[in-house]
Design a protein around this motif. Structure first.
Motif, PDB file in Angstrom:
ATOM      1  N   UNK A 153      17.510   8.974   2.389  1.00  0.00           N
ATOM      2  CA  UNK A 153      17.132   8.565   3.745  1.00  0.00           C
ATOM      3  C   UNK A 153      18.150   7.585   4.325  1.00  0.00           C
ATOM      4  N   UNK A 154      18.706   6.746   3.489  1.00  0.00           N
ATOM      5  CA  UNK A 154      19.759   5.844   3.973  1.00  0.00           C
ATOM      6  C   UNK A 154      20.959   6.647   4.473  1.00  0.00           C
ATOM      7  N   UNK A 155      21.304   7.705   3.746  1.00  0.00           N
ATOM      8  CA  UNK A 155      22.442   8.529   4.139  1.00  0.00           C
ATOM      9  C   UNK A 155      22.147   9.306   5.426  1.00  0.00           C
ATOM     10  N   UNK A 172      27.331   7.080   1.087  1.00  0.00           N
ATOM     11  CA  UNK A 172      27.618   8.126   0.102  1.00  0.00           C
ATOM     12  C   UNK A 172      27.710   7.557  -1.310  1.00  0.00           C
ATOM     13  N   UNK A 173      28.222   6.337  -1.409  1.00  0.00           N
ATOM     14  CA  UNK A 173      28.329   5.711  -2.731  1.00  0.00           C
ATOM     15  C   UNK A 173      26.944   5.442  -3.302  1.00  0.00           C
ATOM     16  N   UNK A 174      26.007   5.022  -2.427  1.00  0.00           N
ATOM     17  CA  UNK A 174      24.641   4.785  -2.901  1.00  0.00           C
ATOM     18  C   UNK A 174      23.984   6.103  -3.303  1.00  0.00           C
ATOM     19  N   UNK A 175      24.268   7.178  -2.599  1.00  0.00           N
ATOM     20  CA  UNK A 175      23.709   8.485  -2.959  1.00  0.00           C
ATOM     21  C   UNK A 175      24.196   8.930  -4.332  1.00  0.00           C
ATOM     22  N   UNK A 176      25.424   8.570  -4.655  1.00  0.00           N
ATOM     23  CA  UNK A 176      25.967   8.952  -5.960  1.00  0.00           C
ATOM     24  C   UNK A 176      25.337   8.158  -7.096  1.00  0.00           C
ATOM     25  N   UNK A 177      24.890   6.928  -6.810  1.00  0.00           N
ATOM     26  CA  UNK A 177      24.284   6.085  -7.846  1.00  0.00           C
ATOM     27  C   UNK A 177      23.123   5.316  -7.210  1.00  0.00           C
ATOM     28  N   UNK A 206       0.809  -1.216   0.000  1.00  0.00           N
ATOM     29  CA  UNK A 206       0.000   0.000   0.000  1.00  0.00           C
ATOM     30  C   UNK A 206       0.841   1.264   0.000  1.00  0.00           C
ATOM     31  N   UNK A 207       1.880   1.328   0.825  1.00  0.00           N
ATOM     32  CA  UNK A 207       2.604   2.575   1.012  1.00  0.00           C
ATOM     33  C   UNK A 207       4.094   2.324   1.235  1.00  0.00           C
ATOM     34  N   UNK A 208       4.900   3.278   0.789  1.00  0.00           N
ATOM     35  CA  UNK A 208       6.342   3.192   1.004  1.00  0.00           C
ATOM     36  C   UNK A 208       6.698   3.423   2.468  1.00  0.00           C
ATOM     37  N   UNK A 234      14.158   6.100  -6.158  1.00  0.00           N
ATOM     38  CA  UNK A 234      15.491   5.664  -5.722  1.00  0.00           C
ATOM     39  C   UNK A 234      16.335   6.777  -5.104  1.00  0.00           C
ATOM     40  N   UNK A 235      16.175   8.008  -5.560  1.00  0.00           N
ATOM     41  CA  UNK A 235      16.956   9.113  -5.022  1.00  0.00           C
ATOM     42  C   UNK A 235      16.580   9.369  -3.563  1.00  0.00           C
ATOM     43  N   UNK A 236      15.290   9.402  -3.273  1.00  0.00           N
ATOM     44  CA  UNK A 236      14.850   9.592  -1.888  1.00  0.00           C
ATOM     45  C   UNK A 236      15.253   8.407  -1.025  1.00  0.00           C
TER      46      UNK A 236
END
Length: 452
Positions: A312-314, A353-358, A231-233, A306-308
């Motif tokens: 949030x992970x960062x 940070x690596x995930x934020x870049x890609x 239903x929701x993220x 994916x960007x958000x």
């Protein structure tokens, strides 16, 4: 591989009866029903209930896990053809495979990790170390076992709900339910048995608060988080709350059920840390399983945005950097843990940070996921290694209170009569320097002069 058929109505009734007898027998054997009786009667009654409880649980599991046609073979009601079918089914579905299927049904590795966090919470709050106190070791063991069983139940209910979506995902379609190796009836009985046993252990061997948290977590995971995934993220945030409860459960088991913020603030610092840790952990996993989640139409932020998801992970990884300072402030751990927790959080942040870049890259998500898996046990171990003994903290607090009281008396004594100030030497206790234990202990005196 044969399919484990659903039990007959008679078998189901007997299994439910046996499991009920087992759970209540275990509860009664604890003796809380006999608080008004003592001596031989209470001991004999507890022994009888304990025997009945063990027999009931064993009989219930045997009936739940019976191979197809076993009841008919034992009762003599099966024909020769049914007996041969039973023998073939037993050969196909070995006891070892069945045990593995039930463990997979409860996601035993994940359940073990959940139980580990509860054990850490218990160890951090316990007045005595489970390594040196047999009583504390037994209590920690019951806490771990009860948490593990309730986690098995919650995960089983999760898989029962998600049969359709699991069948659509490559990494889950071989699970026992979508693969047809176990029936929904067997899964339901397993979930009920593990929930009953786990909650019974927590209630009788720890306290009502721990048992209530265990029951609430089953309901939250199976009743809210699981259906919310379609239903929701926001489902990941609800799942993070579920993960924050077990260490607080362990803390409550050690504190006698006390989770008041005034005296047990450390429990909330620990729960907050587990809440934050799960966001980079599961967001990285969601990127790795992004194609599967999209195929099953599950609402994950890694699929929708994916960007958000990476952002949030960062942010949550960065929030883990200062978490150790909270436990230091509450006198739960030494200052060393604050530094180690900061280093661990910084390492996790660097991986994010690596995930934020890609944000959509599996290659970028995998190092963060692996780092999160390593981070948790290392930080929990460091936390326990730098735990401050509660008696030491209590002694320091008492000494600090006495010092403050003495200082207040000294200040009151400086004024005499009509505003005259007496000349005297006021000793400032060294304990006032407690926040800086590395400084040399030097007698400190303050001389005040009287004014005419």
């Amino acid at each position: 591989m044969g399919v484990l058929a659903a039990p007959s109505l008679r078998t189901l009734v007997l299994a439910c009866g046996a499991l009920t007898m087992g759970v209540f027998g275990t509860l009664f054997s604890n003796g809380y029903r006999f608080t008004g009786y003592h001596g031989d009667f209470a001991a004999a009654a507890a022994a009888c209930y304990q025997t009945a409880g063990l027999f009931g649980i064993a009989a219930g599991f045997c009936l739940v896990c019976h191979p197809p046609g076993l009841w008919e073979a034992v009762s003599g009601m099966a024909s020769a053809s049914a007996a041969s079918t039973t023998a073939a089914a037993v050969r196909q579905l070995s006891a070892r495979r069945r045990a593995r299927d039930y463990l997979a049904l409860g996601k035993h590795r994940l359940s073990a990790l959940v139980a580990l966090t509860a054990t850490a919470g218990y160890g951090l709050r316990s007045d005595e170390s489970p390594l040196t106190s047999p009583a504390a070791a037994a209590s920690a063991g019951w806490t771990t076992a009860g948490t593990f069983l309730t986690a098995l139940s919650a995960n089983t209910l999760n898989q029962m709900y998600e049969i359709r979506s699991d069948a659509l995902m490559g990494r889950t379609r071989a699970r026992p339910l979508p693969a047809g190796r176990l029936s929904l009836m067997h899964a339901g009985l397993f979930a009920a048995a593990t929930a009953g046993a786990g909650l019974g252990i927590l209630k009788t061997k720890t306290n009502d608060t721990a048992a209530a948290l265990g029951a609430a977590n089953i309901a939250l995971y199976a009743g809210v988080y699981t259906p919310l995934k379609a239903v929701s993220v926001a489902n990941t945030w609800v799942g993070a709350v579920v993960g924050a409860v077990p260490p607080m459960l362990g803390w409550a088991a050690a504190s006698g059920g006390d989770l008041s913020l005034a005296t047990e603030a450390g429990a909330y610092h620990l729960g907050a840390a587990l809440f934050l840790w799960q966001i980079p952990h599961f967001h990285a996993l969601a990127v790795m399983a992004r194609a599967d989640y999209a195929a099953a139409r599950l609402r994950m932020l890694a699929v929708a945005n994916p960007v958000a998801n990476a952002r949030w992970a960062r942010l949550t990884a960065a929030a883990l950097v200062p978490f150790g300072a909270g436990l230091v402030h509450e006198d739960v751990t030494s200052e060393w843990f604050g530094l180690e927790a900061a280093a661990g959080g910084a390492w996790l942040y660097a991986r994010s940070l690596r995930l934020s870049a890609d944000p959509s890259s599996v290659a970028a998500a995998r190092p963060l996921f692996r780092a999160s898996v390593l981070y948790l046990p290392v930080v929990l171990a460091a936390m326990l290694a730098h735990k401050r003994p509660r008696e030491e903290v209590a002694a320091e607090v008492a000494a600090r209170s006495r010092a403050e009281a003495a200082a207040a008396v000294a200040m009151d004594a400086t004024t005499d009569g009509e505003g005259l100030v007496d000349t005297h030497v006021a000793a400032v206790p060294w304990v006032l320097l407690a926040p800086f234990p590395f400084l040399p202990i030097v007698p400190l005196h303050i001389t005040t002069s009287s004014k005419p």
